[in-house]
Design a protein around this motif. Structure first.
Motif, mmCIF file in Angstrom:
data_model
loop_
_atom_site.group_PDB
_atom_site.id
_atom_site.type_symbol
_atom_site.label_atom_id
_atom_site.label_comp_id
_atom_site.label_asym_id
_atom_site.label_seq_id
_atom_site.Cartn_x
_atom_site.Cartn_y
_atom_site.Cartn_z
ATOM 1 N N THR A 225 19.757 -4.055 -20.186
ATOM 2 C CA THR A 225 18.587 -3.409 -20.005
ATOM 3 C C THR A 225 18.441 -2.867 -20.914
ATOM 4 N N GLY A 226 17.608 -1.890 -21.536
ATOM 5 C CA GLY A 226 16.890 -0.754 -21.974
ATOM 6 C C GLY A 226 18.063 0.497 -21.176
ATOM 7 N N GLY A 227 18.367 0.135 -20.359
ATOM 8 C CA GLY A 227 18.072 1.180 -19.295
ATOM 9 C C GLY A 227 18.017 1.434 -17.740
ATOM 10 N N MET A 228 18.619 0.640 -16.263
ATOM 11 C CA MET A 228 17.903 1.374 -15.542
ATOM 12 C C MET A 228 18.126 2.876 -14.862
ATOM 13 N N GLY A 229 18.822 3.396 -15.432
ATOM 14 C CA GLY A 229 18.576 4.732 -14.435
ATOM 15 C C GLY A 229 19.862 5.120 -15.244
ATOM 16 N N THR A 230 20.270 6.443 -14.964
ATOM 17 C CA THR A 230 21.355 7.883 -15.871
ATOM 18 C C THR A 230 21.413 9.115 -14.927
ATOM 19 N N TYR A 231 22.433 9.530 -14.988
ATOM 20 C CA TYR A 231 22.443 10.842 -14.676
ATOM 21 C C TYR A 231 23.045 12.051 -15.566
ATOM 22 N N SER A 232 22.868 13.305 -14.741
ATOM 23 C CA SER A 232 23.254 14.011 -16.276
ATOM 24 C C SER A 232 23.993 15.077 -15.305
ATOM 25 N N PRO A 233 24.820 15.916 -14.899
ATOM 26 C CA PRO A 233 25.999 15.687 -16.404
ATOM 27 C C PRO A 233 26.808 14.333 -16.150
ATOM 28 N N SER A 234 27.692 13.766 -17.276
ATOM 29 C CA SER A 234 28.555 12.687 -16.749
ATOM 30 C C SER A 234 29.983 13.562 -15.567
ATOM 31 N N LEU A 235 29.600 12.102 -15.115
ATOM 32 C CA LEU A 235 31.566 12.578 -13.511
ATOM 33 C C LEU A 235 32.837 12.134 -13.897
ATOM 34 N N VAL A 236 32.622 11.846 -15.276
ATOM 35 C CA VAL A 236 34.298 11.592 -16.158
ATOM 36 C C VAL A 236 34.746 12.918 -17.179
ATOM 37 N N PHE A 237 33.322 13.918 -17.538
ATOM 38 C CA PHE A 237 34.046 14.995 -18.725
ATOM 39 C C PHE A 237 34.249 16.433 -17.761
ATOM 40 N N ASP A 238 35.558 16.648 -18.465
ATOM 41 C CA ASP A 238 35.918 17.690 -18.311
ATOM 42 C C ASP A 238 36.051 18.754 -19.596
ATOM 43 N N GLU A 239 36.486 20.361 -19.879
ATOM 44 C CA GLU A 239 36.755 20.928 -20.340
ATOM 45 C C GLU A 239 36.951 20.119 -22.359
ATOM 46 N N GLU A 240 38.566 19.715 -21.252
ATOM 47 C CA GLU A 240 39.472 19.015 -22.405
ATOM 48 C C GLU A 240 38.956 17.445 -22.841
ATOM 49 N N LEU A 241 38.061 16.978 -22.142
ATOM 50 C CA LEU A 241 37.887 15.775 -22.862
ATOM 51 C C LEU A 241 36.226 16.163 -23.918
ATOM 52 N N LYS A 242 35.951 17.034 -23.852
ATOM 53 C CA LYS A 242 34.781 17.478 -24.831
ATOM 54 C C LYS A 242 35.013 18.029 -26.014
ATOM 55 N N PHE A 410 14.435 -2.118 -8.551
ATOM 56 C CA PHE A 410 15.137 -1.208 -9.622
ATOM 57 C C PHE A 410 17.057 -1.146 -8.542
ATOM 58 N N ARG A 411 17.677 -0.868 -9.156
ATOM 59 C CA ARG A 411 18.874 -0.530 -9.233
ATOM 60 C C ARG A 411 18.958 0.678 -7.484
ATOM 61 N N ARG A 412 20.082 0.208 -7.032
ATOM 62 C CA ARG A 412 19.770 1.345 -5.722
ATOM 63 C C ARG A 412 21.730 1.694 -6.150
ATOM 64 N N ASP A 413 22.471 1.809 -7.306
ATOM 65 C CA ASP A 413 23.719 1.839 -7.006
ATOM 66 C C ASP A 413 23.867 3.036 -8.644
ATOM 67 N N ILE A 414 22.197 3.282 -9.094
ATOM 68 C CA ILE A 414 22.357 4.851 -9.488
ATOM 69 C C ILE A 414 23.788 6.174 -9.282
ATOM 70 N N GLY A 415 24.063 6.697 -10.343
ATOM 71 C CA GLY A 415 25.136 7.927 -9.136
ATOM 72 C C GLY A 415 26.424 7.598 -8.802
ATOM 73 N N LEU A 416 26.614 6.157 -8.893
ATOM 74 C CA LEU A 416 28.109 6.084 -8.808
ATOM 75 C C LEU A 416 28.670 5.534 -10.290
ATOM 76 N N ILE A 417 29.810 5.519 -9.411
ATOM 77 C CA ILE A 417 30.875 5.653 -10.700
ATOM 78 C C ILE A 417 31.329 4.005 -11.310
ATOM 79 N N HIS A 418 31.544 3.715 -12.006
ATOM 80 C CA HIS A 418 31.233 2.517 -11.849
ATOM 81 C C HIS A 418 32.525 2.335 -13.472
ATOM 82 N N LYS A 419 33.734 0.930 -13.522
ATOM 83 C CA LYS A 419 34.875 1.288 -14.633
ATOM 84 C C LYS A 419 34.953 -0.275 -15.169
ATOM 85 N N HIS A 420 34.169 0.123 -16.584
ATOM 86 C CA HIS A 420 34.936 -1.583 -16.962
ATOM 87 C C HIS A 420 35.484 -1.963 -17.647
#
Ligand code: AMP
Ligand code: GLY
Length: 420
Positions: A225-242, A410-420
């Motif tokens: 879709t165009g996007g069904m939900g978002t959150y900020s900040p990403s839960l996978v970001f740390d200083e090293e990744l940035k 709507f999606r009920r899992d917005i805000g949970l982490i998914h790995k592809h």
């Protein structure tokens, strides 16, 4: 100042909402806007792709700054057209807009400047592409080169699905000329994240990271879709990744723009896959993301008009940009049937019951007989903030449940982490 926002979706509502908080904005217009935007801006009945009419409206209303939301008018050259007429405008010109308008253009840019991304090949001949089915194994990533409203990417799980997608794109031409060229990519495994950046001729400044949910169903199932939900900040970001993103992606991108004569001004949206080998670019867009913007701008403490003007004047390096520590979660309410065909005109109720500190950004709504009704695939975006991610998430869902229209999904899992 008088400001005109071009567009009429949730992203433009968030931009207009944030601009309306600026003490320096005296009058805000939006073209065409929607029923929610009408609460913060005067809506003009001019379409977001009617470039001549938008130029005329900007001149007639003596607009001091135009802000362009969607990708299509950017690719059509709205910024060049307005600059020629002396209208000040925030957004990349048509040459830079190829970074979203052509996936092959971006892949060549990334390869030329050694920016990490999936390996790829491009095809203009259907038979040649059919012979190459499965070149990188499965899933096979097949992308229409041009703009296709976020639907031009197929991740085919097997040969039959790949052949079907190729026949639809190049045989039936379901995306028209957008799929005259097709890009095939290596499939990347990892966690996706969206990084929106302000860019002027000298500087690239990332905003706070965000996570988007592109598939229609829970568990990342079903079509994109165009996007069904978002959150900020990403839960996978740390200083090293940035830091890795800064040195491996942002700096070479800016240097590449400068080397290639791409005078980018506006927002560069970098779709990232965080793989075991580090961050890789999935795609560039040349505008704010939708619905990333809703979660990201909900956390911006600085004046958005100041930032837009700094970009247009190439003063971004001097501009202070402050972010709130609060977390944001946005849940999209979509029409029944979306991302396929969907009904319009269904009455929306319960908007007045939403908590005062939750913002409902309108994506596809309009007024009809004094009521607010659905008018798009994505209808509303409910954005909640909280001291913690979980608090923001819980608050978003409590408030989503207060809003009703027939067939709402709507999606009920917005805000949970998914790995592809
Ligand atoms: P795009 O429109 O290029 O962002 O692609 C839409 C979605 O397809 C992305 O958000 C990813 O989830 C997925 N995707 C695109 N390219 C790849 C890739 N090379 N590997 C894995 N997933 C991909
Ligand atoms: N949410 C993804 C996009 O705006 O393209």
């Amino acid at each position: 100042m008088k400001v005109l926002v071009v567009g009429g979706g949730g992203r433009e509502h968030a931009i207009a909402w944030k601009l309306s908080q600026s003490p320096r904005v005296d009058k805000l217009y939006c073209a065409p806007g929607n029923a929610g935007i009408a609460a913060v801006a005067e809506c003009l009945s001019v379409g977001a792709e009617d470039i001549e009419d938008l130029c005329a409206a900007a001149q007639e209303k003596e607009i001091d700054l135009v802000v362009v939301g969607p990708e299509v008018p950017l690719s059509m050259g709205i910024v060049d057209a307005m600059n020629e007429k002396g209208i000040r405008v925030f957004g990349p010109n048509a040459k830079c807009a190829q970074l979203e308008g052509s996936k092959a253009f971006t892949k060549a840019f990334l390869a030329r400047h050694r920016i990490p991304t999936a390996g790829y090949r491009e095809f203009t001949d259907k038979d040649e592409l059919l012979k190459a089915v499965g070149i990188y194994g499965y899933p096979m990533v097949i992308k229409a080169d041009g703009l296709a409203a976020g639907k031009g990417v197929v991740i085919a799980e097997n040969e039959a699905d790949a052949v079907k997608a190729i026949e639809e794109m190049m045989g039936d031409r379901i995306f028209g000329s957008a799929a005259d060229k097709i890009v095939v990519e290596e499939y990347l495994v990892g966690i996706e994240a969206s990084m929106l950046c302000f860019v002027d001729h000298n500087t690239i400044v990332p905003m706070e990271s965000a996570q988007d949910y592109k598939r229609i169903f829970d568990g990342d199932k079903g079509p994109n879709t165009g996007g069904m939900g978002t959150y900020s900040p990403s839960l996978v970001f740390d200083e090293e990744l940035k830091e890795r993103i800064r040195t491996e992606i942002l700096e070479p991108t800016l240097a590449g723009f400068q080397a290639d004569g791409l005078d980018f001004q506006g927002v560069l949206f970098i779709g990232l896959m965080i793989t075991d080998d580090g961050p890789k670019v999935i795609e560039f867009n040349n505008r704010f993301g939708d619905p990333e913007t809703q979660s990201v701008l909900a956390r911006l403490d600085s004046d958005l008009l100041d930032i837009f003007e700094a970009v247009v004047d190439n003063r971004l390096a001097e501009q202070e940009i402050r972010w709130s520590d609060r977390r944001a979660v946005t849940v999209v309410l979509a029409s029944e049937g979306y991302p396929g065909s969907y009904p319009k005109g269904r009455e929306i109720t319960g908007l007045e019951d939403v908590d005062d500190d939750v913002v409902v950004f309108h994506a596809g709504t309009k007024f009809a007989d004094g009521k607010i009704v659905t008018a798009g695939g994505r209808v509303l975006c409910v954005t909640a903030t909280g001291a913690t991610h979980d608090e923001a998430r819980a608050k978003a869902f409590v408030n989503v449940e207060k809003i009703h229209f027939e067939g709402a999904q709507f999606r009920r899992d917005i805000g949970l982490i998914h790995k592809h």
